[in-house]
Design an enzyme around this catalytic site. Sequence first.
Site, short mmCIF file in Angstrom:
data_model
loop_
_atom_site.label_atom_id
_atom_site.label_comp_id
_atom_site.label_asym_id
_atom_site.label_seq_id
_atom_site.Cartn_x
_atom_site.Cartn_y
_atom_site.Cartn_z
N VAL A 86 148.28 28.96 67.71
CA VAL A 86 147.40 29.11 68.87
C VAL A 86 147.04 30.59 69.07
O VAL A 86 147.91 31.44 69.23
CB VAL A 86 148.07 28.56 70.15
CG1 VAL A 86 147.13 28.72 71.34
CG2 VAL A 86 148.46 27.10 69.96
N LYS A 87 145.75 30.85 69.05
CA LYS A 87 145.24 32.21 69.17
C LYS A 87 144.99 32.53 70.64
O LYS A 87 144.21 31.86 71.31
CB LYS A 87 143.94 32.32 68.37
CG LYS A 87 143.64 33.68 67.80
CD LYS A 87 142.37 33.57 66.95
CE LYS A 87 142.21 34.73 66.02
NZ LYS A 87 140.96 34.60 65.25
#
Length: 217
Positions: A86-87
């Site tokens: 997850v960025k």
Amino acid sequence: MKFFIDTANLDQIKEAEALGVLDGVTTNPSLMAKEGITGQENILNHYVAICEAVEGDVSAEVIATDFEGMVKEGEALAALHPQIVVKIPMIEDGVKALKYFANQGIKTNCTLVFSAGQALLAAKAGATYVSPFIGRLDDISTDGLNLIEEIREIYDNYEFETQILAASVRHTMHVIDCAKIGADVMTGPLSSIKGLLKHPLTDIGLAKFLEDYQKGN
């Protein structure tokens, strides 16, 4: 050093994978749009397609900028595939989200990092990767590689496990310099990876070998 490719183009991803040196992918909604992929369902499906094309981590970016929104989006992204990272943007609520996901055992990539202080916060919050954007710093006449050196020193001082992911890599010399400095990962276009193959003496030498072989036959 790990090699990631920064794209949403499946053909380029598969070409890099075929070289046998690809360790993962970073992408974002802008890169998705560049490939004509729009709409939430299409974007999510494309993330899965990317995961199926490679063996390593695939960074998928949240759009929300508030804590609750990032948590909701991030959990949905992480549920898509085990390879999803997850960025999260380097903002105050982003740091909170990094800590939340670290406690949940969900991998994260803290993006839009432009200072050593930001990288220190990301590591303290438990980010899996931190992404300093060296190319964008170069664009404003600031030494992006110096930032990598500063982060490396800080992380080594305190044995942080967060990996330095050199982002916004523009060309082959960026790759070489990041490797010399000690970046854990680099992410850039396919051209920056394939550029490592090229040297005029290799071309000249191969042409000579083939010429000599033909003479003997």
